[in-house]
Design a protein around this motif. Structure first.
Motif, PDB file in Angstrom:
ATOM      1  N   MET A   1      91.301 -22.570   0.188  1.00 51.28           N
ATOM      2  CA  MET A   1      92.346 -21.784  -0.444  1.00 51.28           C
ATOM      3  C   MET A   1      93.483 -22.724  -0.859  1.00 51.28           C
ATOM      4  O   MET A   1      93.911 -23.560  -0.081  1.00 51.28           O
ATOM      5  N   ASN A   2      93.962 -22.571  -2.071  1.00 53.75           N
ATOM      6  CA  ASN A   2      95.050 -23.450  -2.498  1.00 53.75           C
ATOM      7  C   ASN A   2      96.401 -22.890  -2.054  1.00 53.75           C
ATOM      8  O   ASN A   2      96.499 -21.782  -1.524  1.00 53.75           O
ATOM      9  N   GLN A   3      97.444 -23.643  -2.304  1.00 53.03           N
ATOM     10  CA  GLN A   3      98.791 -23.270  -1.832  1.00 53.03           C
ATOM     11  C   GLN A   3      99.268 -21.946  -2.416  1.00 53.03           C
ATOM     12  O   GLN A   3      99.892 -21.140  -1.716  1.00 53.03           O
ATOM     13  N   ILE A   4      99.012 -21.718  -3.686  1.00 57.71           N
ATOM     14  CA  ILE A   4      99.477 -20.478  -4.318  1.00 57.71           C
ATOM     15  C   ILE A   4      98.746 -19.276  -3.726  1.00 57.71           C
ATOM     16  O   ILE A   4      99.371 -18.247  -3.452  1.00 57.71           O
ATOM     17  N   GLN A   5      97.467 -19.405  -3.478  1.00 61.10           N
ATOM     18  CA  GLN A   5      96.717 -18.306  -2.867  1.00 61.10           C
ATOM     19  C   GLN A   5      97.213 -18.025  -1.454  1.00 61.10           C
ATOM     20  O   GLN A   5      97.344 -16.865  -1.053  1.00 61.10           O
ATOM     21  N   LEU A   7     100.201 -18.618  -0.313  1.00 58.19           N
ATOM     22  CA  LEU A   7     101.524 -18.023  -0.435  1.00 58.19           C
ATOM     23  C   LEU A   7     101.426 -16.561  -0.863  1.00 58.19           C
ATOM     24  O   LEU A   7     102.139 -15.707  -0.329  1.00 58.19           O
ATOM     25  N   ASN A   8     100.550 -16.270  -1.788  1.00 52.98           N
ATOM     26  CA  ASN A   8     100.324 -14.875  -2.180  1.00 52.98           C
ATOM     27  C   ASN A   8      99.867 -14.045  -0.994  1.00 52.98           C
ATOM     28  O   ASN A   8     100.314 -12.907  -0.807  1.00 52.98           O
ATOM     29  N   SER A   9      99.002 -14.602  -0.193  1.00 53.90           N
ATOM     30  CA  SER A   9      98.534 -13.904   1.003  1.00 53.90           C
ATOM     31  C   SER A   9      99.690 -13.646   1.972  1.00 53.90           C
ATOM     32  O   SER A   9      99.809 -12.558   2.546  1.00 53.90           O
ATOM     33  N   SER A  10     100.548 -14.628   2.146  1.00 60.59           N
ATOM     34  CA  SER A  10     101.713 -14.472   3.023  1.00 60.59           C
ATOM     35  C   SER A  10     102.674 -13.416   2.487  1.00 60.59           C
ATOM     36  O   SER A  10     103.252 -12.637   3.250  1.00 60.59           O
ATOM     37  N   ILE A  11     102.848 -13.378   1.169  1.00 60.29           N
ATOM     38  CA  ILE A  11     103.715 -12.378   0.556  1.00 60.29           C
ATOM     39  C   ILE A  11     103.147 -10.986   0.785  1.00 60.29           C
ATOM     40  O   ILE A  11     103.878 -10.048   1.131  1.00 60.29           O
ATOM     41  N   ILE A  12     101.855 -10.844   0.620  1.00 56.74           N
ATOM     42  CA  ILE A  12     101.219  -9.543   0.869  1.00 56.74           C
ATOM     43  C   ILE A  12     101.378  -9.148   2.334  1.00 56.74           C
ATOM     44  O   ILE A  12     101.721  -7.999   2.631  1.00 56.74           O
ATOM     45  N   ASP A  13     101.173 -10.091   3.243  1.00 55.99           N
ATOM     46  CA  ASP A  13     101.307  -9.796   4.677  1.00 55.99           C
ATOM     47  C   ASP A  13     102.709  -9.318   5.033  1.00 55.99           C
ATOM     48  O   ASP A  13     102.876  -8.312   5.717  1.00 55.99           O
ATOM     49  N   ILE A  14     103.705 -10.032   4.583  1.00 50.83           N
ATOM     50  CA  ILE A  14     105.076  -9.645   4.947  1.00 50.83           C
ATOM     51  C   ILE A  14     105.472  -8.338   4.262  1.00 50.83           C
ATOM     52  O   ILE A  14     106.175  -7.511   4.843  1.00 50.83           O
ATOM     53  N   THR A  15     104.986  -8.124   3.045  1.00 48.44           N
ATOM     54  CA  THR A  15     105.273  -6.869   2.352  1.00 48.44           C
ATOM     55  C   THR A  15     104.644  -5.696   3.092  1.00 48.44           C
ATOM     56  O   THR A  15     105.269  -4.635   3.243  1.00 48.44           O
ATOM     57  N   MET A  16     103.431  -5.882   3.589  1.00 49.32           N
ATOM     58  CA  MET A  16     102.768  -4.822   4.355  1.00 49.32           C
ATOM     59  C   MET A  16     103.507  -4.549   5.670  1.00 49.32           C
ATOM     60  O   MET A  16     103.650  -3.401   6.080  1.00 49.32           O
TER      61      MET A  16
END
Length: 72
Positions: A1-5, A7-16
């Motif tokens: 997984m690259n850095q942007i992916q 980070l997107n995953s982390s954004i989704i996690d915190i948003t949830m």
């Protein structure tokens, strides 16, 4: 997984987490200036995503701190 992916995953996690634990705060996320670009077809890169993630963390941390203080 690259850095942007990641980070997107982390954004989704915190948003949830915000949505599940603090729905009243979740409703305000769409009003964040960073989520409303002022240009057509904005560029999304690592720096922008990182800034957005850090904004979410800051909002959640501040919200949790203030709510904890109000309870005691």
């Amino acid at each position: 997984m690259n850095q942007i992916q990641e980070l997107n995953s982390s954004i989704i996690d915190i948003t949830m987490k915000i949505q599940e634990r603090s729905p009243e705060l979740y409703e305000l996320l769409s009003e964040m200036p960073i989520t409303i670009p002022n240009i057509k077809n904005p560029t999304i890169n690592f720096e922008i995503l990182d800034s957005y993630y850090n904004s979410l963390r800051s909002i959640l941390d501040t919200y949790n701190y203030n709510n904890y203080r109000l309870r005691f």
